[in-house]
Write an enzyme that holds these catalytic residues in place. Structure first.
Site, PDB file in Angstrom:
ATOM      1  N   HIS A 218       0.845  -1.201   0.000  1.00 56.39           N
ATOM      2  CA  HIS A 218       0.000   0.000   0.000  1.00 56.39           C
ATOM      3  C   HIS A 218       0.888   1.262   0.000  1.00 56.39           C
ATOM      4  O   HIS A 218       0.725   2.150  -0.838  1.00 56.39           O
ATOM      5  CB  HIS A 218      -0.903  -0.027   1.240  1.00 56.39           C
ATOM      6  CG  HIS A 218      -1.834   1.135   1.356  1.00 56.39           C
ATOM      7  ND1 HIS A 218      -3.169   1.054   1.025  1.00 56.39           N
ATOM      8  CD2 HIS A 218      -1.637   2.408   1.757  1.00 56.39           C
ATOM      9  CE1 HIS A 218      -3.746   2.232   1.221  1.00 56.39           C
ATOM     10  NE2 HIS A 218      -2.839   3.071   1.673  1.00 56.39           N
ATOM     11  N   GLU A 219       1.816   1.306   0.926  1.00 53.49           N
ATOM     12  CA  GLU A 219       2.665   2.501   1.028  1.00 53.49           C
ATOM     13  C   GLU A 219       3.575   2.632  -0.194  1.00 53.49           C
ATOM     14  O   GLU A 219       3.895   3.739  -0.618  1.00 53.49           O
ATOM     15  CB  GLU A 219       3.461   2.499   2.334  1.00 53.49           C
ATOM     16  CG  GLU A 219       2.606   2.477   3.612  1.00 53.49           C
ATOM     17  CD  GLU A 219       1.506   3.535   3.656  1.00 53.49           C
ATOM     18  OE1 GLU A 219       1.656   4.595   3.021  1.00 53.49           O
ATOM     19  OE2 GLU A 219       0.467   3.288   4.322  1.00 53.49           O
TER      20      GLU A 219
HETATM   21 ZN    ZN Z   1      -3.242   5.156   1.855  1.00 54.08          ZN
END
Ligand code: ZN
Length: 499
Positions: A264-265
């Protein structure tokens, strides 16, 4: 006076940018490296640097330069750097100069106080402790709104800080479409029986998790020359400048959620990484909005990281890393476990489908509060009723209910919708990429993600913040924001659970 008006504006904006990035680094350090004892001194330092950046930006000289540059803006191509810089800066300047500095200061203080009250209130599941802070936040939000010309809806002004130029009515339309399809879909899946995911809970050495996370994001495009990955409590991404992308993840010892948080990051990071470097040290050198940013974190986390093809590549590697825990679990069982849909209490642990309803609930309550249809003291009850009706779950206490997120305590009202809008946009962009690149499964199965990353860079990342979010989405996808592709994707992916 030295230089042309454009050069002088660029110089001024570069200073503002540098100060903002210095604050970014102070914050990264606070959340990743700083011992707790530094909190008070850090708050002072952050306050000073942010105030200096704000003062340099709202200075009359910036207003004068923007006026002088009207001619250049009008005579330049809409897509040009010059026109984009002047247009975007003018919009931000006009917004920033409407809010008196005293109110900015008051908002900042109330935000710090609210956030520090949130932790203990959640810890003891005591809504009363937080209630006065929330009431003050609402009052401040109203004062903030009153600095701007009347909008169609009060909420429009708040939303604009996170998703520039997006209207509440438009979000409502998208969310109504989502709700109409998702509530019955969740019921169907719920009836289809439980998927076993017990093997995802156990002992998972955090050091091995970090190693595996790094292996994944290296295949995505992470390189040690320009990126870092560090442990933290609440994962985030930040970038103190071009060529310096900081990812964080929470390597929890009892589950594998860090792998998805890392992906995600990475998605947030690769968007910033891919912005045209010629825009560096200007306000255009950044992702365009929170929703478009979230579309990219969700792309790498869910569309890539929760796909069958991805796990065909990586599952054998994961099994070798956690032989004792996963040695006897086959790939299909693992895939079904990491895509399991189950209504639950906590937003940040929610699956791809139910997540959106957590957001819709918050979006609706925010409007009720800001429009005065709901008193803060009635908020917990309203929360619990909606959890029951949208997700069919009973909220046992406020810690796992209305107190679970920190956003409202810090005064962030209008932020939540961007998370679900990001999901919707992610699939719109994805469909365009697949149209041009063809099916990507074979490439993912071989651990090859470069074609996708480069397509996204060329079509989206490179644009930075030159255009409005809506213009950006239309340039990439050819259409306005639309829930249909996302709903189609969810149905197709999760159909096996329903069948
Ligand atoms: Zn996010």
């Amino acid at each position: 006076m030295r230089g042309s008006p454009l050069e002088r504006l660029r110089e001024r904006l570069a200073e503002v940018h540098d100060l903002t990035k210095a604050a970014t680094l102070l914050l990264w350090d606070q959340r990743v490296m700083m011992p707790p004892g530094g909190a008070e001194a850090r708050a002072e330092a952050l306050g000073t640097v942010s105030r200096l950046a704000q003062e340099r930006f709202i200075d009359d000289e910036v207003g004068r330069l923007l006026e002088e540059l009207r001619g250049l803006e009008e005579s330049s191509d809409y897509d040009s750097f010059e026109a984009s810089l002047v247009r975007t800066t003018r919009r931000e300047y006009e917004k920033a100069t409407r809010v008196p500095p005293e109110l900015v200061g008051e908002v900042r203080r109330a935000s710090a106080l609210g956030l520090s009250a949130w932790g203990p209130a959640k810890e003891s599941s005591d809504f009363e402790q937080l209630r006065p802070h929330l009431e003050q936040q609402l009052e401040l939000r109203h004062r903030y709104v009153s600095c701007f010309p009347p909008a169609d809806e009060t909420y429009d002004v708040l939303l604009d800080d996170y998703e520039p130029l997006m209207k509440t009515a438009e979000v409502r339309q998208v969310f109504d479409d989502l709700k109409q399809d998702l509530v019955p879909l969740i019921e169907e899946i719920g009836d289809a029986g439980a998927v076993d995911d017990s093997f995802l809970h156990g002992e998972f050495d955090p050091a091995v998790q970090r190693e595996l996370g790094l292996e994944i994001v290296r295949a995505f495009g992470y390189s040690p020359d320009e990126w870092r990955l560090d442990p933290t409590g609440h994962p985030f991404m930040t970038t103190p400048g071009a060529g310096d992308i900081r990812l964080t993840s929470n390597f929890r010892p009892h589950d594998l959620s860090s792998l998805f948080a890392t992906m995600h990051e990475f998605g947030h990071g690769v968007y910033e990484w891919g912005v045209d470097r010629s825009l560096a040290r200007t306000p255009l050198h950044s992702g365009v909005s929170l929703a478009v940013h979230e579309s990219q974190s969700r792309t790498w986390e869910n569309l890539v990281g929760r796909s069958r093809a991805f796990w065909r590549w990586f599952y054998p590697r994961l099994q070798r890393g956690f032989e004792a825990q996963l040695g006897t679990v086959d790939e299909e069982a693992f895939f079904r476990a990491v895509t399991k849909v189950q209504p639950s209490l906590i937003r940040i642990d929610a699956d791809e489908v139910t997540y959106n309803l957590h957001i819709i609930l918050r979006f609706e309550l925010e409007q009720d509060l800001i429009d005065g249809r709901l008193e803060v003291s009635d908020l917990p009850q309203a929360w619990n009723e909606r959890m029951e009706s949208y997700l069919g779950v009973e909220v046992p206490d406020d810690a796992r209910g209305v107190l679970q997120d920190m956003h409202w305590s810090g005064g962030a009202v209008g932020y939540f919708p961007t998370y679900a809008l990001g999901n919707v946009i992610s699939v719109q962009i994805w469909e365009r990429a697949i149209e041009e690149l063809g099916d990507l499964d074979d490439r993912f199965e071989r651990g090859e993600f470069g074609d996708l990353r480069e397509w996204l860079r060329e079509h989206l990342y490179v644009l930075g913040a030159k255009f409005t979010p809506q213009e950006t989405i239309e340039r990439v996808t050819g259409s306005r924001i639309d829930a249909k592709p996302y709903l189609r994707y969810l149905r197709e992916k999760l159909a096996p659970q329903v069948a």
